[in-house]
Enzyme design. Sequence first.
Site, PDB file in Angstrom:
ATOM      1  N   HIS A   8      29.477   3.945  -8.474  1.00  0.00           N
ATOM      2  CA  HIS A   8      28.693   4.697  -9.456  1.00  0.00           C
ATOM      3  C   HIS A   8      27.195   4.451  -9.253  1.00  0.00           C
ATOM      4  CE1 HIS A   8      26.992   4.907 -13.704  1.00  0.00           C
ATOM      5  NE2 HIS A   8      27.447   6.129 -13.516  1.00  0.00           N
ATOM      6  N   ARG A   9      26.472   5.498  -8.880  1.00  0.00           N
ATOM      7  CA  ARG A   9      25.054   5.407  -8.485  1.00  0.00           C
ATOM      8  C   ARG A   9      24.913   4.470  -7.273  1.00  0.00           C
ATOM      9  NH1 ARG A   9      22.235   4.575 -14.520  1.00  0.00           N
ATOM     10  NH2 ARG A   9      23.786   5.759 -15.671  1.00  0.00           N
ATOM     11  N   GLU A  35      29.135   8.094  -6.159  1.00  0.00           N
ATOM     12  CA  GLU A  35      28.679   9.050  -7.163  1.00  0.00           C
ATOM     13  C   GLU A  35      27.178   8.912  -7.235  1.00  0.00           C
ATOM     14  OE1 GLU A  35      27.472  10.103 -11.433  1.00  0.00           O
ATOM     15  OE2 GLU A  35      27.122   8.295 -10.250  1.00  0.00           O
ATOM     16  N   ASP A  37      23.346  11.033  -8.909  1.00  0.00           N
ATOM     17  CA  ASP A  37      22.810  12.010  -9.865  1.00  0.00           C
ATOM     18  C   ASP A  37      21.704  12.820  -9.206  1.00  0.00           C
ATOM     19  OD1 ASP A  37      24.259  10.770 -12.213  1.00  0.00           O
ATOM     20  OD2 ASP A  37      23.083   9.063 -11.496  1.00  0.00           O
ATOM     21  N   HIS A  50      18.675   9.292 -11.571  1.00  0.00           N
ATOM     22  CA  HIS A  50      19.477   9.509 -12.779  1.00  0.00           C
ATOM     23  C   HIS A  50      18.717  10.162 -13.930  1.00  0.00           C
ATOM     24  CE1 HIS A  50      21.297   8.402 -16.668  1.00  0.00           C
ATOM     25  NE2 HIS A  50      22.434   8.580 -16.039  1.00  0.00           N
ATOM     26  N   GLU A 110      26.576  14.537  -9.114  1.00  0.00           N
ATOM     27  CA  GLU A 110      26.484  14.901 -10.539  1.00  0.00           C
ATOM     28  C   GLU A 110      25.192  15.679 -10.780  1.00  0.00           C
ATOM     29  OE1 GLU A 110      26.532  11.814 -13.579  1.00  0.00           O
ATOM     30  OE2 GLU A 110      26.094  13.346 -15.084  1.00  0.00           O
ATOM     31  N   LYS A 112      22.420  16.857 -12.954  1.00  0.00           N
ATOM     32  CA  LYS A 112      21.868  16.390 -14.242  1.00  0.00           C
ATOM     33  C   LYS A 112      21.103  17.537 -14.897  1.00  0.00           C
ATOM     34  CE  LYS A 112      22.996  12.066 -14.995  1.00  0.00           C
ATOM     35  NZ  LYS A 112      24.025  11.890 -16.012  1.00  0.00           N
ATOM     36  N   ASP A 231      30.255   0.385 -11.203  1.00  0.00           N
ATOM     37  CA  ASP A 231      29.045  -0.227 -10.637  1.00  0.00           C
ATOM     38  C   ASP A 231      29.426  -1.398  -9.710  1.00  0.00           C
ATOM     39  OD1 ASP A 231      27.709   1.475 -12.392  1.00  0.00           O
ATOM     40  OD2 ASP A 231      27.326  -0.097 -13.887  1.00  0.00           O
TER      41      ASP A 231
HETATM   42  O1  G3P Z   1      29.683  10.809 -13.282  1.00  0.00           O
HETATM   43  C1  G3P Z   1      29.956   9.929 -14.307  1.00  0.00           C
HETATM   44  C2  G3P Z   1      28.761   9.222 -14.856  1.00  0.00           C
HETATM   45  O2  G3P Z   1      27.837   9.014 -13.834  1.00  0.00           O
HETATM   46  C3  G3P Z   1      28.142   9.986 -15.988  1.00  0.00           C
HETATM   47  O3  G3P Z   1      27.164   9.261 -16.653  1.00  0.00           O
HETATM   48  O4  G3P Z   1      24.853   8.697 -17.217  1.00  0.00           O
HETATM   49  O5  G3P Z   1      26.051   7.367 -15.508  1.00  0.00           O
HETATM   50  O6  G3P Z   1      25.314   9.669 -15.002  1.00  0.00           O
HETATM   51  P1  G3P Z   1      25.784   8.737 -16.049  1.00  0.00           P
HETATM   52 MG    MG Z   2      26.144   9.998 -13.025  1.00  0.00          MG
END
Ligand code: G3P
Ligand code: MG
Length: 244
Positions: A8-9, A35, A37, A50, A110, A112, A231
């Site tokens: 994640h990120r 993943e 953003d 993000h 993702e 945004k 993470d």
């Molecule tokens: O893609 C899932 C998650 O990344 C969504 O929330 O705020 O971490 O981008 P956020």
């Molecule tokens: Mg995200």
Amino acid sequence: MQTLVIAHRGASSLAPENTFAAFDRALDAGADGIEFDLQLTKDKVPVVIHDETLGRTTTGKGKVIDHSLADLESLDAGSWFAAEFAGEKIPTLDELFARYKKSSLLFNLELKNSVIEYPGLEKAVLKSITDHELEERVIISSFNHQSLVRCKKLNPDIRTGMLYFEEMETPWERALSLGCYSVHPFFHHLQSPELIAGFKKNKLPTYAWTVNDPEQMEYLVNNKIEAILTDYPQILAGIIRKSG
Ligand code: G3P
Ligand code: MG
């Protein structure tokens, strides 16, 4: 079937989120995918960051959309996390694809575009995906579900994922009506076995976010959830190895 590890990120527990340092560490940790953003610059370039604003994760100020790519290139996106990461940059989507397309990483993009709509974001993102011939390795997700519909209209072959936070009774109905390939629920919803069963029955792969507690990881792996966003890919990869 083995649960996919999606960083994640990037491996954002180990390095500044949404930077090459974090994505490199995700690869080292054995992640199956990353993943990240996407926001849009003033000159309509999709960039990997993000927040709508620069202040939290870079040395810049103000909104991403008020800056050209040339402005953003001079910013440091690493030193807020730790001094050793000084000099990390905000990657463009094209740079990210160029760097990782030789790996086998799956890319969960993702969009945004819930706070700022960013007209043209879908088109620019889809162009980058086709330029790099990565159609089969991407899933586009967004909290903005109309944007996912626009993506499918622009390219019916692209896979989209319905990202959502508020609980829904029959989320599979909405996901199918949007033409989505996958569902991306906030992981708390998956405490309900009916929900897990509903997704499986409707053949919607489930990408749970954002799971950082090892006990929750084990629960979801045991319930054969298709993918977990975390993470801590280094911890999840270990749990999956043990479960296998
Ligand atoms: O893609 C899932 C998650 O990344 C969504 O929330 O705020 O971490 O981008 P956020
Ligand atoms: Mg995200």
